[in-house]
Design an enzyme around this catalytic site. Structure first.
Site: not given
Ligand code: NAD
Length: 363
Positions: A134-136, A159, A163
């Site tokens: 993810t970009d998070e 989260y 990741k």
């Protein structure tokens, strides 16, 4: 026949990817999924009788089960979607996020390493482990700028941190053990089959039922949206043509504030199911869906803006998003309105659209 293992294939993006892989690759598709609250076989009903489709209910942290799958199917590639994915839930209880996202990815990598260790070099050279991220992981942006593949990781939620940890393990297995890996970092997805707790399906279903539309903080947080079918085509492109050991950002270049998304959903709904004819709205004396908007306390540590620079995948592999954001959103709203049966089945006592992620108590 060569096999593609897809973990988390009963979830939102995974189920869309299973459909694409069966249609386009000619490979046997073996789905490994634990079927958590977020995974449901009814998202795979249309492919369940496909002759090249196999489903196995397996937790990816179960080492012996995962190793058995590698022994039995001798995969050509693995795409890892399996994860705990809801930021709000990671605030309430980070443990399953560490278990599945970090330990689970580690178990898959170890199984791949063990499997490849006893194979000839041509098998090792063809095998790919694609990890969907993810970009998070990059943290948050100010008003300008974009995340590139070189942006340092700075995750802010449990989260995102889980990741990020998994991404590092995937990279390390490529560098240290020669398990050929790829990582894709994608922006926010939208489209059919998304679990109902996420922004877009939640807003559609609440509006249809005349329930409030909870908007976190001032609604000004910005996400870069991508239609799920575009994400899936990007993953397949990277799997087939990406350079091993590389990571690729996949983004749609569609920045919207959460408030804009809610307004667009209300506008779409007014066209297909006008509030003025919806008994759930009329009972409350409301004639427009936008009257349901309700600003609620913000998410702790809420990242303000995500925006991805996806020029590397365009330049190197020729991938670009094919769907226009507004048309994709209209199609998505219509899908949830027309698929009440699917919504009821996946919700089935597991979630009542309550507020999550306020970090008010530890569990
Ligand atoms: P989802 O929550 O809809 O689905 C996750 C799936 O993984 C479910 O089917 C669930 O049953 C399965 N799963 C969970 N724990 C498991 C375990 N221990 N063993 C086996 N299966 C398990 O998630 P999604 O939105 O489809 O996201 C898929 C992947 O894409 C995730 O890795 C996520 O981090 C990544 N991603 C998602 C988005 C997005 O906007 N949804 C954006 C970028 C990246």
């Amino acid at each position: 026949m060569d096999t593609l293992i897809i973990t988390g294939g009963a979830g939102f993006i995974g189920s869309n990817f299973v459909r694409l892989a069966l249609a386009e690759t000619g490979l046997r598709v073996v789905v490994l999924d634990k079927l958590t609250y977020a995974g449901n076989l009814c998202s795979l009903e249309d492919v369940s009788r496909h002759p090249h489709f196999v489903f196995l209910q397996i937790d990816i942290i179960d080492r012996s089960a995962v190793e058995q799958v590698f022994r039995e199917f001798q995969p050509l590639a693995l795409v890892n979607f399996a994860a705990e994915t809801h930021v709000d839930r990671s605030i309430d209880d980070p443990r399953p996020f560490v278990e599945t996202n970090v330990v689970g990815t580690f178990v898959l990598l170890e199984a791949a390493r063990k499997f490849l260790g006893s194979r000839e070099s041509s098998v090792r050279a063809r095998f790919r482990f694609l990890h969907v991220s993810t970009d998070e992981v990059y943290g948050t942006l100010g008003e300008s700028g974009f995340f590139t593949e070189e942006t340092p990781y700075a995750p802010n939620s449990p989260y995102a941190a889980s990741k990020a940890a998994a991404d590092h393990l995937v990279r390390a297995y490529n560098e240290t053990y020669g398990v050929l890996t790829l990582i894709t970092n994608c922006s926010n997805n939208f489209g059919p089959y998304q679990y109902l707790e996420k922004l877009i399906p939640l807003m559609v279903l609440n509006a249809v039922d005349g329930r409030k539309l909870p908007i976190y903080g001032d609604g000004g947080n910005i996400r870069d949206w991508l239609f799920v079918e575009d994400h899936c085509s990007g993953i397949l492109t990277v799997l087939q043509h990406g350079r091993a050991g590389e990571k690729y950002n996949l983004g749609g270049g569609n920045e919207r504030t959460n408030l804009q998304i809610v307004d667009e959903i209300c506008a779409c709904l007014e066209k297909i199911l006008p509030a003025s004819g919806n008994p759930a709205m009329l009972r409350q004396g409301m004639l427009r869906y936008e009257q349901l908007k309700n600003f609620v306390p913000d998410r702790p540590g809420h990242d303000r803006r995500y925006a991805l620079d996806a020029s590397k995948v365009r330049r190197e592999l020729g991938w670009v998003a094919a769907h226009n954001m507004d048309a994709g959103l209209a199609k998505t709203v219509q899908w949830y309105v027309e698929h009440g049966d699917w919504c009821r089945k996946v919700q089935s006592c597991k979630y009542s659209r309550e507020r999550l992620g306020l970090a008010t108590e530890s569990s």
